[in-house]
Motif scaffolding. Structure first.
Motif, PDB file in Angstrom:
ATOM      1  N   LYS A 212       0.810  -1.220   0.000  1.00  0.00           N
ATOM      2  CA  LYS A 212       0.000   0.000   0.000  1.00  0.00           C
ATOM      3  C   LYS A 212       0.844   1.271   0.000  1.00  0.00           C
ATOM      4  N   PHE A 215       1.453   1.317  -3.893  1.00  0.00           N
ATOM      5  CA  PHE A 215       0.234   1.350  -4.718  1.00  0.00           C
ATOM      6  C   PHE A 215      -0.972   1.705  -3.855  1.00  0.00           C
ATOM      7  N   ALA A 217      -3.538   3.269  -4.388  1.00  0.00           N
ATOM      8  CA  ALA A 217      -4.850   3.339  -5.035  1.00  0.00           C
ATOM      9  C   ALA A 217      -5.356   1.997  -5.539  1.00  0.00           C
ATOM     10  N   SER A 218      -4.585   0.907  -5.408  1.00  0.00           N
ATOM     11  CA  SER A 218      -5.106  -0.363  -5.923  1.00  0.00           C
ATOM     12  C   SER A 218      -4.979  -1.457  -4.866  1.00  0.00           C
ATOM     13  N   ASN A 221      -2.884  -8.141  -6.202  1.00  0.00           N
ATOM     14  CA  ASN A 221      -3.328  -9.513  -6.471  1.00  0.00           C
ATOM     15  C   ASN A 221      -3.125 -10.424  -5.271  1.00  0.00           C
ATOM     16  N   TYR A 236      -8.258  -8.846  -8.586  1.00  0.00           N
ATOM     17  CA  TYR A 236      -7.367  -7.698  -8.452  1.00  0.00           C
ATOM     18  C   TYR A 236      -8.007  -6.578  -7.647  1.00  0.00           C
ATOM     19  N   GLY A 237      -9.175  -6.828  -7.098  1.00  0.00           N
ATOM     20  CA  GLY A 237      -9.887  -5.738  -6.439  1.00  0.00           C
ATOM     21  C   GLY A 237     -10.261  -6.057  -5.003  1.00  0.00           C
ATOM     22  N   ASP A 239      -9.171  -5.928  -1.178  1.00  0.00           N
ATOM     23  CA  ASP A 239      -8.240  -5.446  -0.162  1.00  0.00           C
ATOM     24  C   ASP A 239      -8.369  -6.373   1.054  1.00  0.00           C
TER      25      ASP A 239
END
Ligand code: HEC
Ligand code: HEC
Ligand code: HEC
Ligand code: HEC
Ligand code: HEC
Length: 561
Positions: A212, A215, A217-218, A221, A236-237, A239
């Motif tokens: 985090k 990245f 904002a994403s 995987n 991929y989405g 958290d």
């Protein structure tokens, strides 16, 4: 699964008294059958099923049907009833009712649901007030003398805690175990390359790397393997920190037992950019049905089936193999495939070593439909890599030579017991060899020739686990981040290179030679082989508790005479 048997279209069983009912009137009643043989046919709604496995449930007494779907099973106890099951690819397991030798049996198979049902909601492994199918209800022992059953073992297994593992979560979020977060990664600009990440500013508090931080904002995987039940809808989405309910059970029972297939390349490996759930195919049941796939072809009645994949290493491949930025990070499966252990005749599967059978003679409570079975057909669900297993992986051999007043120590480390490199998979792991020679006065002899441990074995006090510069060898896959050149790196979500890979492949050995400065009198040589889950800078940054494990130790006294 008996509890849900209302849904099951079970079997049609035509036993001898039905046949007799149709026999011509006046025939004398048949004598009590003394035969030890059963005949019958396996069919589905359209006709006979060839090559179906017919088995006396829970035993090795089994046969296959012929082209007409017929079978004969001999060698049974005359007069004693047995429970027969039948299975063929594409069908639920059928049968499960009592029949006697001499009877003519028809076993009817029901075809599997044709497609996966992506709308299916996973069952929790834990007993939930509003659910019936929770594995704990039937697959957990109620008292220690009955155990362990699969649920008890799985609870001890790291797969059940993968979503909560503090080492995983602190690496994901860029925090230490107390929740203190490192600053976000800073970026520089360069005319030719554009924006590039800069190394952390160690003059400010730093708690180690984190996905985090790089990245923000994403979601990444990571969940595709660590929280697969949650990630199945959004590989991929997802958290990991936001997941609740059954998804937070990590690699959970229902998820694993709905795996149907693994997508592999022609080389036999998963595709590099398809980690975890992205390489798995599932068979989730339609509304109102339940279904488990597993290694047994004689579980009945119920909508369960045998899938040979469960007994093969390929089953484990999707999560135990993974590329990041085209660098192979996780690879216990690929290493196994390259090793002699993948030989189908003489090899061993992941399950052979990590799920050894023999710990119990049943896997369901007897009051919930469990049957007594051969312990060799029941596999452990506790895959914890214990210190004992680690020690089985390696052999340490030490030889010494005196010549011209100098001591030479020859050390061989052999990977005798791991079906892949040692250490394997996570590139955080380190195995270390330390070689010390002490003279009669207790002084360490300086090394004059031979390898020393590199800086990433840790610079600092050896008594605190920092061994850089000492005589010995480091066995690790050491990553370096390409832009920041941080080494060793555990931040493999950033582009990295493999700086060196000194791990020992399956059944291979590493030999190293150490020559010490001349000494008077007897010398004591101590050789230690150690293992730790992560390299020391990371352990310190994160505040992880990971003890050093001694795999082997040899102490020899050598004298010149
Ligand atoms: C990581 C995936 C995975 C998880 C998690 C998992 N299983 Fe399994 N299970 C397997 C595999 C693979 C086998 C077959 C092993 C073999 O045949 O070598 C198996 C075998 C079984 C069997 C057949 C009998 C036996 O014990 O060998 C049962 C029953 C079973 N699992 C139930 C469960 C239950 C209940 C849970 C959760 C409490 C669970 N499994 C969790 C993969 C998994
Ligand atoms: C291809 C599947 C896969 C993906 C994707 C994946 N992991 Fe892993 N991870 C694993 C496996 C398998 C292990 C256990 C390997 C071992 O024990 O050596 C593991 C182990 C780890 C560990 C070590 C845990 C410990 O207790 O020592 C950390 C930390 C970790 N992963 C972080 C991450 C992060 C962060 C991400 C996302 C950037 C990620 N992983 C993505 C499969 C994966
Ligand atoms: C109501 C009791 C019950 C519940 C709840 C239950 N099972 Fe089972 N399960 C059984 C019985 C009974 C068998 C067959 C036992 C035997 O033949 O020895 C079985 C067999 C299995 C098998 C073997 C299938 C094969 O062909 O290899 C698997 C896998 C399995 N269960 C997984 C699960 C999982 C995963 C859960 C939780 C999501 C679960 N079960 C919940 C009773 C239950
Ligand atoms: C859905 C993904 C997935 C599947 C399928 C899977 N694993 Fe894992 N496995 C993981 C993850 C994630 C971890 C890391 C868990 C952790 O330490 O937090 C792990 C950890 C392990 C470990 C390390 C345990 C330890 O004590 O550190 C072993 C051994 C292992 N798996 C073996 C297997 C075997 C054998 C199979 C096949 C029967 C298998 N796994 C199938 C995801 C998976
Ligand atoms: C011949 C037995 C054997 C086979 C086959 C085998 N393993 Fe292992 N495995 C071991 C031993 C011993 C260890 C402990 C030494 C080590 O960590 O390498 C181990 C360790 C592991 C670890 C933990 C690594 C770590 O240090 O955290 C994982 C993950 C793992 N194995 C996965 C697998 C998978 C996946 C397969 C199949 C592709 C497999 N193993 C096949 C014996 C085996």
């Amino acid at each position: 699964m008996r509890a849900r048997s209302t849904y099951y279209l079970v079997l049609l069983l035509t036993v001898a008294h039905l046949v007799q009912a149709c026999a011509p009137q006046g025939a004398s009643p048949p004598a009590v059958p003394s035969t030890d043989t059963l005949h019958g046919v396996v069919r589905d709604e359209n006709g006979p099923v060839p090559a179906a496995v017919v088995r006396v449930q829970t035993t090795d007494i089994a046969t296959r049907t012929d082209a007409q779907g017929r079978f004969t099973l001999g060698g049974l106890a005359p007069g004693a009833s047995v429970s027969l099951t039948a299975w063929a690819p594409g069908y639920y397991i059928g049968g499960g009712e009592e029949v006697r030798p001499g009877e003519e049996v028809t076993l009817t198979l029901e075809a599997l649901a044709a497609a996966d049902n992506p709308a299916y909601a996973w069952l929790s492994a834990f007993t939930q007030a509003d659910q019936e199918g929770n594995c704990e209800r039937c697959h957990a022992a109620t008292e220690a003398s009955e155990g362990p059953l699969p649920f008890d073992e799985w609870q001890r297994d790291p797969h059940s805690r993968s979503a909560q593992n503090p080492r995983f979560l602190t690496m994901y979020s860029g925090t230490d175990v107390q929740g203190r977060q490192s600053p976000l990664t800073r970026y520089g600009n360069q005319q030719d390359y554009g924006r590039f990440p800069m190394p952390p500013d160690l003059s400010r508090p730093y708690y180690g790397p984190g996905y985090k931080l790089d990245f923000p904002a994403s979601a990444g995987n990571c969940a595709a393997c660590h929280l697969p039940a949650a990630a199945v809808r959004a590989p991929y989405g997802t958290d990991p920190r936001a997941v609740e309910g059954v998804g937070a059970e990590g690699v959970t029972c229902d998820f694993c037992h709905k795996v149907w297939d693994v997508r592999l390349s022609p080389q036999g490996l998963p595709y590099g950019n398809m980690p975890g759930v992205l390489s798995l195919a599932f068979r989730r049941p339609p509304e109102g049905h339940q279904f488990f796939a597993g290694p047994l072809d004689d579980v009945a009645p119920g909508e369960d089936t045998y899938v040979p994949l469960y007994t093969q290493s390929q089953y484990c491949a999707a999560c135990h193999f993974g590329d990041f930025w085209n660098v192979r990070i996780y690879n216990s499966f690929g290493e196994w495939l390259e090793s002699p252990y993948s030989d189908p005749e003489s090899g061993r599967t992941c399950q052979d070593c990590h799920m050894p059978p023999g710990k119990n003679d049943h896997f369901v409570r007897f009051d919930k439909g469990g049957r007594r079975r051969n312990p060799e057909s029941i596999f452990s669900h506790d895959m914890t890599v214990t210190p004992d297993l680690l020690r089985q992986a390696v052999r340490l051999d030490v030889a010494t030579v005196w010549a011209d007043g100098r001591l030479t120590v020859i050390v061989t480390v052999t990977n005798r017991g791991a079906g892949h490199h040692v250490p394997t998979d996570s590139p955080l792991r380190q195995m270390l060899l330390l070689v010390q020679a002490t003279d009669a006065n207790g002084n360490l002899l300086p090394l004059t020739e031979g390898p020393v441990l590199p800086e990433w074995a840790g610079e600092g006090d050896p008594s605190q686990g920092y061994y850089a510069g000492l005589p010995g060898r480091l066995y690790a896959k050491t990553l370096q981040e390409i832009w920041t050149e941080v080494t060793p790196s555990g931040a493999y979500w950033n582009p990295s290179r493999i700086l060196e890979d000194t791990r020992i492949p399956a059944l291979a050995s590493d030999r190293s030679i150490y020559v010490f400065a001349p000494a008077e009198g007897a010398v004591s040589v101590k050789v230690s082989l150690l293992y730790r889950r992560a390299f020391p800078t990371l352990i310190a940054q994160k505040g992880w508790e990971v003890p050093i494990i001694i795999l082997a130790e040899r102490t020899l006294r050598v004298s010149g005479e």
